[in-house]
Each structure stands twice: as structure tokens, then as C-alpha cells.
Design an enzyme around this catalytic site. Structure first.
Site, mmCIF file in Angstrom:
data_model
loop_
_atom_site.group_PDB
_atom_site.id
_atom_site.type_symbol
_atom_site.label_atom_id
_atom_site.label_comp_id
_atom_site.label_asym_id
_atom_site.label_seq_id
_atom_site.Cartn_x
_atom_site.Cartn_y
_atom_site.Cartn_z
ATOM 1 N N LYS A 20 0.836 -1.198 0.000
ATOM 2 C CA LYS A 20 0.000 0.000 0.000
ATOM 3 C C LYS A 20 0.875 1.253 0.000
ATOM 4 C CE LYS A 20 -3.772 -1.986 2.820
ATOM 5 N NZ LYS A 20 -4.888 -1.816 1.896
ATOM 6 N N ARG A 76 -10.483 -11.363 1.201
ATOM 7 C CA ARG A 76 -11.372 -12.323 0.549
ATOM 8 C C ARG A 76 -10.769 -13.721 0.531
ATOM 9 N NH1 ARG A 76 -11.432 -8.728 -4.755
ATOM 10 N NH2 ARG A 76 -11.333 -7.227 -3.064
#
Length: 474
Positions: A250, A324
Site C-alpha cells: 500500500k 477475501r
């Protein structure tokens, strides 16, 4: 702050402060005793508007509508004003519909009084304060609502504490430790599994996300089993105690606040705490995938193909789409180990796309059962949370197709990211459970860096109140 429910006819004029809700901006109402002074102070009775009159020892606060949200925000605003004083007791009368207003007043007061000062070096001496709620009707019926609301609000605040705690102080082992405390306090069953279990049971999606961290991943399974349960519910939470993005690192400013990526898992712990204390007549399993997504020589990589517990293969194109992967294996674990499930709900700060689409304050709800989605949205709104449903469709389903594996962990389009993430999870919901499953993307409301309503800067405890309301409705 202590809350007490009391008969207003049995104990009067013994409170330091009187809190008065000004409904519908009605400054001419009978309970408004300082009209001239309020007018001179330019008090108009709008939402989140409060004024403290020391000479009359009253706090006036605006409440634009006789609704849960407005009442909860009003009492939270008044409580914050009360907390700035050295007075020890305050009172507020329930509104005309005492049952309805009581829930809002209790939850608004407890949630509004919340502060997180764990890391402040200078500890201020706090005044022990009490808010007394004055009722005129049968206290026996009201006490049930009072006790339920206290349990729910305190569970929300417990979850806020978990989420606000820094990643160096709250990693998978600590999350499992807190789950054990909740289990012991509420007489719940608990199992905690480590990385060897994940490998042995072919949960390679979850295992791979956490394998570069010095903190071992933990699969946490809490069980609440009352006698003769009416339903069997599974609640699954994404517990990313920190998310660096992995090798798809990130940007530095996006890495700040990633302690909040455990909000789904923390919410599930808070839910189990509330459900057990409320003694709801349903069997509930809480499953949390507690993982830290870090970089290192053993980090999983873009271009890897991982195999989940159900045998499906996943092409990795972005290691920052890790939540996920954890949920995929947790969903499979739940369906493989728990029989005769009535409903499966998962909670995750899953996508920035949800925040872009519906804003910071709203949960996106997805699934294959339209009626169940609508019931969840309705329960959320009734409980004081914002939520909306997002629709699946066949064309976005094609966007996560992989040329080399069964499914890709990110879509081939930048649009509809919240929905494509939900569709990814749908690959790990078995056919017999498709209509029983809902996905709650709480990325927006779970952690906001400014105060809003009765929510403070930071964690809000999103998901708990709506889920308790939904479980009661089911």
C-alpha cells in the site's frame, strides 16, 4: 459512566444536572423553562446543538425528530457536554413513547460517552458520573429493554476497543486471547487453530496471506449453544490485525488506519458476547480468520495460484486483495464442520470501492437472496445503522474469471469492486447454502477518522446492532 433507570415520581430534585431534549425545535414546549435565555444564546434546537446553563443546572439539546437516530444523537451530544463538567449526576425524562425512546437514550448515551485513551501518557482523573433515566410507566417492562440495550451498547464499545488497539498490541494471538476471555465469561465453547491446522486441512488461501508475518495466523471458532435453539447461524469475520498490502504494498498514507482491517472479526467477537448475554434462543457459531498480511521472503506473490479448502484454485494478481482469501477458507471451514446451517453471514472491511460507492457511513450488503438482503437492510435501519444492498449480475461475475485458475482474486475492471469482491466470495459458498448467505462490507462505517453522531473518531463497532436486530427478526 453509570446508567440507571428510575421511577421519576419516587425521587425528584436530587440530580445535579437536568438534561432536556428540545423536540422538533419547539422552544415553546412546556418543559422549556429558560426560553428567553436560550433565545439570547441563539439556541435553535437543531441536531447536535447543545447549551449548558450553569445557573439553572440544565443542559438543553436539540432533537429534530422523534426517531431512534435523532434521540440517540441528542443524548450523546448532551452526555459529552455533561462529561466536560465536574457534576456527578444528571437526569433525563423518557419521551412520550417510553419503550421506543428508552432504547435510543441508553444506546446513544453509552456509545456517545465512549472514549479511547489507552495510549495517552497523561492520565486525567475522571469524575464518576451517573445518568438517570426517569420513567413514569411500568419499570418491569422497561427494565428488559434497558438491560438489553446496555448489553448491546457495551458489546459495541468492547469491539471499538479491540479495533482501536494498535497492531503491535493486537495481533492474531492476542485476538485469540480476547476470544477466550469472552468464551470464559459467557460459558461458550471455543477452538483456536494455528498454521499447522491450516496446512493440514488445505486452507492454503488463509495460510498464504499470513505466512510472511512473525505472528502466527489463528482460526478462531466460538460456539453459543442454548437448549432447543430455533435456528443455527454462522457469523464469519475478517480479522486482518494489520494489512500492509503484502508485496502489492500500500502507499504509506493508505497504510495508516490499517489496524481497522480487523473490524469484521472484532465485530463477530462483540456479537457473540452480546448474543450470549442476551440469551437469544439460537445456536450461533462465530468464526474469525485472524491474520497479519506482511512482506518478507516467505510472502505470497502476485502470479501465485493458491488452492482453497474446497479445492478451488485462485490466481493472485494483487496481494492487497487478501481479506477475501481469508474469508474464502473460513466460509469453507464453516460449511464443512457445521451441519444444518440456517444462515451464514460474513463481515469484512473488504473494499474501498464500497466506501466510494455508498460513503463512509453505510454498510454494503450482498448475496443471492433478495428477500434476505432486504430484511438485513431493514434490520440495520431499525437498529440505527445505515445499510444498503448491492446487486450481483452475470457480467461482473465474468470480470473475476481467470485464464489459468478457477477464479482471480481481483477483477479485470476498475468498476464495481465491492460487488466483484462479493462475487469472489460466492465461489466459496456451497450450492445448498447460496440462498442462506449474506456478505456485509463494513469498510465505510467500521473506522472513520472523525466523530459522527454518537460515534467517536476511530472504530464505531459497525455491524453489531444490525446483526442482533436481524437475528431477532429471523
Amino acid at each position: 459512566m453509570k446508567l440507571t433507570l428510575f421511577d421519576k415520581n419516587s425521587k425528584q430534585n436530587e440530580y445535579d444536572i437536568e438534561i432536556i431534549l428540545v423536540l422538533n425545535k419547539d422552544l415553546e414546549a412546556k418543559n422549556i423553562k429558560d426560553r428567553a435565555l436560550l433565545k439570547n444564546l441563539n439556541f435553535k434546537g437543531g441536531d447536535e446543538e447543545a447549551v449548558f446553563l450553569p445557573e439553572s443546572q440544565r443542559i438543553y439539546v436539540g432533537c429534530e425528530e422523534n426517531s431512534y437516530e435523532c434521540i440517540a444523537i441528542a443524548i450523546a451530544t448532551a452526555v459529552k457536554k455533561f462529561q466536560t463538567t465536574q457534576f456527578k449526576t444528571a437526569c433525563v425524562e423518557l419521551l412520550e413513547d417510553e419503550s421506543e425512546s428508552l432504547k435510543a437514550l441508553v444506546e446513544g448515551a453509552i456509545l456517545g460517552a465512549y472514549t479511547f485513551k489507552k495510549y495517552k501518557s497523561k492520565k486525567e482523573k475522571e469524575v464518576k458520573q451517573e445518568l438517570v433515566l426517569l420513567a413514569s410507566k411500568d419499570l418491569k417492562k422497561l427494565s428488559d429493554i434497558f438491560n438489553e440495550s446496555v448489553i448491546i451498547a457495551e458489546s459495541v464499545n468492547k469491539t471499538r476497543d479491540f479495533v482501536n488497539t494498535t497492531p503491535d498490541d493486537f495481533y492474531p494471538k492476542i485476538m485469540a486471547k480476547e476470544a477466550k476471555k469472552i468464551a470464559k465469561e459467557n460459558d461458550l465453547e471455543i477452538e483456536v487453530y494455528g498454521q499447522k491446522y491450516l496446512q493440514k486441512n488445505k486452507m492454503n488461501a488463509m495460510y498464504s496471506v499470513g505466512r510472511a508475518s512473525r505472528h502466527e495466523s489463528k482460526l478462531i471458532h466460538l460456539s453459543y449453544k442454548p437448549n432447543n435453539p430455533k435456528k443455527k447461524i454462522v457469523l464469519i469475520g475478517k480479522g486482518l490485525t494489520y494489512d500492509s498490502g503484502g508485496l502489492s504494498l500500500k502507499p504509506s498514507d493508505f497504510m495508516v488506519t490499517m489496524k481497522s482491517d480487523k473490524s469484521g472479526g472484532c465485530a463477530v467477537l462483540g456479537m457473540l458476547n452480546a448474543i450470549a448475554k442476551l440469551k437469544l434462543p439460537i445456536e450461533v457459531h462465530g468464526i474469525v480468520g485472524a491474520v497479519e498480511n506482511m512482506i518478507g521472503g516467505d510472502a505470497y506473490k502476485p502470479d501465485d495460484v493458491l488452492k482453497a479448502r474446497n479445492g478451488k484454485t485462485i490466481e493472485i494478481r494483487n496481494t492487497d486483495a487478501e481479506g477475501r482469501l481469508v474469508l474464502a477458507d473460513c466460509l469453507c471451514y464453516a460449511q464443512d464442520t457445521i451441519k444444518d446451517i440456517d444462515y451464514i453471514f460474513d463481515y469484512a472491511t473488504l473494499t474501498g470501492a464500497s466506501v466510494v460507492g455508498v460513503g463512509e457511513y453505510t454498510t454494503s450488503i450482498m448475496g443471492n437472496n433478495s428477500k434476505l438482503k432486504y430484511k438485513a437492510v431493514s434490520s440495520a435501519l431499525q437498529a440505527g445503522e445505515y445499510a444498503t444492498s448491492l446487486p450481483f449480475n452475470r457480467f461482473l461475475r465474468k470480470a473475476i474469471k481467470s485464464e489459468i485458475a478457477d477464479v482471480c482474486n481481483v477483477a479485470n475492471t476498475r468498476y464495481g469492486g465491492a460487488i466483484t469482491a462479493g462475487l469472489f466470495l460466492d465461489n466459496f459458498v456451497y450450492d445448498e447454502n447460496k440462498e442462506k448467505w449474506l456478505h456485509f462490507d463494513i469498510a465505510g462505517p467500521a473506522f472513520v477518522e472523525k466523530a459522527w453522531g454518537y460515534n467517536p473518531h476511530g472504530a464505531s463497532g459497525a455491524g453489531i446492532r444490525m446483526t442482533i436486530e436481524l437475528l431477532k427478526a429471523l
